[in-house]
Design an enzyme around this catalytic site. Structure first.
Site, short mmCIF file in Angstrom:
data_model
loop_
_atom_site.label_atom_id
_atom_site.label_comp_id
_atom_site.label_asym_id
_atom_site.label_seq_id
_atom_site.Cartn_x
_atom_site.Cartn_y
_atom_site.Cartn_z
N GLY A 10 0.81 -1.22 0.00
CA GLY A 10 0.00 0.00 0.00
C GLY A 10 0.84 1.26 0.00
O GLY A 10 0.49 2.26 0.60
N THR A 12 3.03 4.07 -2.68
CA THR A 12 2.60 4.83 -3.86
C THR A 12 2.20 3.87 -4.98
O THR A 12 1.19 4.08 -5.66
CB THR A 12 3.74 5.76 -4.33
OG1 THR A 12 4.20 6.50 -3.19
CG2 THR A 12 3.28 6.71 -5.40
N ALA A 13 2.98 2.80 -5.17
CA ALA A 13 2.68 1.86 -6.27
C ALA A 13 1.34 1.17 -6.05
O ALA A 13 0.50 1.09 -6.95
CB ALA A 13 3.79 0.83 -6.39
N GLU A 46 8.80 12.03 -4.00
CA GLU A 46 8.06 13.30 -3.89
C GLU A 46 8.09 14.14 -5.15
O GLU A 46 7.32 15.08 -5.28
CB GLU A 46 8.65 14.11 -2.73
CG GLU A 46 8.44 13.41 -1.41
CD GLU A 46 9.00 14.15 -0.22
OE1 GLU A 46 9.98 14.89 -0.41
OE2 GLU A 46 8.46 13.97 0.88
N LYS A 75 6.37 21.51 -10.39
CA LYS A 75 7.77 21.28 -10.76
C LYS A 75 7.90 21.53 -12.26
O LYS A 75 7.31 20.81 -13.05
CB LYS A 75 8.15 19.83 -10.43
CG LYS A 75 9.49 19.41 -10.99
CD LYS A 75 9.78 17.94 -10.73
CE LYS A 75 11.01 17.52 -11.50
NZ LYS A 75 11.23 16.07 -11.42
N VAL A 198 0.95 -10.07 4.91
CA VAL A 198 0.96 -11.30 4.11
C VAL A 198 2.09 -12.16 4.66
O VAL A 198 3.25 -11.71 4.74
CB VAL A 198 1.17 -10.98 2.61
CG1 VAL A 198 1.47 -12.24 1.82
CG2 VAL A 198 -0.06 -10.27 2.06
N THR A 360 12.24 9.31 -11.67
CA THR A 360 11.52 8.42 -12.58
C THR A 360 10.78 7.27 -11.89
O THR A 360 10.13 6.48 -12.58
CB THR A 360 12.49 7.83 -13.62
OG1 THR A 360 13.58 7.25 -12.93
CG2 THR A 360 12.97 8.88 -14.59
N GLY A 361 10.88 7.15 -10.56
CA GLY A 361 10.24 6.02 -9.87
C GLY A 361 8.73 6.00 -10.09
O GLY A 361 8.14 4.96 -10.45
#
Ligand code: FAD
Length: 518
Positions: A10, A12-13, A46, A75, A198, A360-361
């Site tokens: 849970g 950002t991805a 961020e 940005k 999990v 770039t993440g």
């Protein structure tokens, strides 16, 4: 169709994936997200990429809905400090180079100017960053918006690979607040949220994931599992044993130390860009959010220790860092060989990460989600979909790796072993040849990494001209072509920049105004 998706993680991805799938499929597909109460998220992503606008627009969110809740700011560029020599800076803006008589203005700059600040001469955005301007007027118009144009060159819902125009900005936001915002968004649209650990990933006889076991909620079954467990790669790397391919040989930074520093933005101001300041063993990011800055030192342990890195960061920030707790992070640099294996797709840090330079993440996450929807499987699980998805993701990350390696290689800074080694370290396949080509001709769309990786040739121009470590040449033809139009373009850019900085509100003013709107 498959109709049951389980997302593990849970951060950002996880929440970007859950909210995007719920916006795409609505009740047609059930989405469950399970996240641990005990394993923290990485929490430092961020700064974003200008394609992020497609994500929020796809979810139907307006900036005024989500930005104030996530301490978000604009940005417009990355400001690189000290990559050439101490005291030098330049901007890598979200702005394409104008084309004059068939040649990008950056070529003309090399021919007609060649010294001073290429960024101020060729682009308007650097002036907005210097003046801490907002890219929007108080009535909401974007500075370069034409009537009837939302800036994307597209109508309706869109994704990054269709983007035709260069949108002029991205966002900075507080990652934890965004995850919370998207939790509300997703759960309101039917995402089932399970707060639990999990403990096991159970495979069936074919080696596909049949379910995950949780500590308190029993088994969670699904057709498709999405691994958003971060650097752990609990499903993709651990359970399915898909190997992780390290980029460490070409990108040595493997650690970071981060601080969150509250600041009075009314007096400090909000520069609308990320700053990347070169250091002896890496670089420091500075990200201005509404109310605080996020800052961190990305470094290589082969060249400095965590204690030394923290000391450097604290000195860099100054008294405002006193009493703030530092967050030390080990980074896994590289990518999982195949992001999608059997019925498991990895998105986020589990799929890969190249270090935070160029932010770039989250771009990887967004592209991963968009491509997942485009390649969404049905019950036949056509292998071709997986193969196509995997090559798209692998090429994107390999392309970004190449772009980042170029940053260190082409930087003139060579004051110590870290920066000297950056010039002799092995280059990814193909880059050495491309660099030789760029020395005689600035890159164009045909001479950069040949697959979609988010960066266009103008970004390579900005970096090569700014970093200053490689000899560059203007095309010989320009000495025999009348340069009057180019001179006029330089003047026009200067005039536009002056007019805009006179007319636009400061970024602080803009957000203070937005926050007061009913
Ligand atoms: P995480 O945030 O690590 O989340 C993992 C989730 O999995 C958590 O919710 C955790 O609880 C859960 N989990 C783990 N194990 C279990 C389990 N057993 N059971 C249940 N749940 C479990 N990207 C950018 O775009 N811009 C930036 O400026 C930027 N800066 C960065 C700086 C640094 C130093 C680093 C390391 C990364 C940066 N990134 C940046 C990348 C960005 O932070 C990540 O891409 C993003 O946060 C996504 O992380 P994630 O969700 O994949 O993983």
């Amino acid at each position: 169709m498959i109709n049951n998706v389980v997302i593990v993680g849970g951060g950002t991805a996880g929440w970007m994936t859950a909210s995007y799938l719920s916006a795409t499929f609505g009740p047609q597909i059930s989405v469950t997200l399970v996240e641990s109460k005990n394993v923290p998220t990485i929490g430092v992503g961020e700064a974003t990429f200008s394609t992020i606008r497609h994500f929020f627009a796809y979810l139907g969110l307006e900036e005024r809905d989500w930005m104030p809740e996530c301490s978000a700011t604009y940005k417009l560029a990355i400001r690189f400090e000290n990559w050439r020599e101490p005291g030098h800076h330049f901007y890598h803006p979200f702005e394409r180079a104008r084309v004059i008589d068939g040649f990008p203005i950056t070529d003309w700059w090399l021919r007609q100017r060649g010294t001073g600040h290429f960024d101020d001469d060729c682009f308007v955005i650097p002036a907005l960053c210097e003046k801490k301007s907002s890219p929007r007027f108080l009535d909401g118009r974007i500075f370069e918006q034409r009537e009837g144009d939302d800036g994307s060159g597209l109508a309706g819902r869109s994704t990054m690979t269709e983007q035709r125009t260069q949108f002029p900005y991205a966002y900075h936001f507080d990652a934890a607040l965004l995850a919370r915002y998207l939790t509300r968004y997703g759960t309101a649209r039917g995402v089932r949220h399970v707060l639990d650990d999990v403990t096991d990933v159970v495979l069936d006889q074919r080696g596909w994931i049949s379910h995950v076991t949780t500590a308190e909620h029993g088994e969670l079954h699904g057709d498709l599992f999405i691994d958003c467990t971060g650097f752990r790669g609990m499903l993709i790397n651990k359970a399915l044993e898909e190997p992780f391919q390290s980029y460490q040989e070409t990108l040595p930074n493997d650690s970071a130390v981060a601080l969150r520093v509250p600041l009075d933005m009314a007096s400090y101001g909000l520069r609308p860009c990320t700053t990347a300041t070169a250091q002896d063993a890496g670089w420091i990011w500075t990200i201005p959010l509404f109310g605080r800055i996020g800052t961190g030192y990305v470094y290589a342990r082969d060249y400095t220790s965590p204690d030394e890195a923290e000391r450097t960061l604290r000195e860099f920030v100054g008294p405002a860092a006193e009493g703030m707790e530092a967050n030390h992070i080990r980074m896994r640099i590289g990518r999982t060989r195949n992001a999608w294996v059997r019925n498991c797709v990895s998105i986020g840090l589990s799929a890969g990460f190249v270090e935070p330079l160029e932010s770039t993440g989250i771009f990887f996450i967004q592209n991963g989600i968009e491509q997942l929807v485009k390649h969404f499987p049905d019950k036949n699980w056509n292998d071709q979909l997986r193969t196509s998805y995997n090559s798209h993701m692998a090429r994107m990350m390999d392309g970004v790796r190449e772009f980042l390696v170029m940053h260190y290689y082409a930087a003139r800074r060579e004051n110590n072993q870290y920066w000297k080694d950056a010039k002799t370290r092995p280059l990814p396949d193909g880059l050495a040849e491309r660099i030789e080509n760029w020395k005689v001709r600035l890159p164009d769309s045909q001479s950069i990494f040949p697959y979609y990786h988010g960066f266009e040739s103008y970004s390579y121009h900005a970096m090569l001209l700014g970093l200053g470590g490689l000899p560059l040449q203007a095309p010989a033809a320009l000495s025999a072509i009348d340069g009057t139009a180019a001179e006029k373009a330089f003047e026009l850019i200067g005039q536009e920049a002056r007019d805009l900085t006179d007319q636009l509100p400061s970024q602080y003013e803009y957000f203070a105004h937005l926050r007061k709107l009913p």
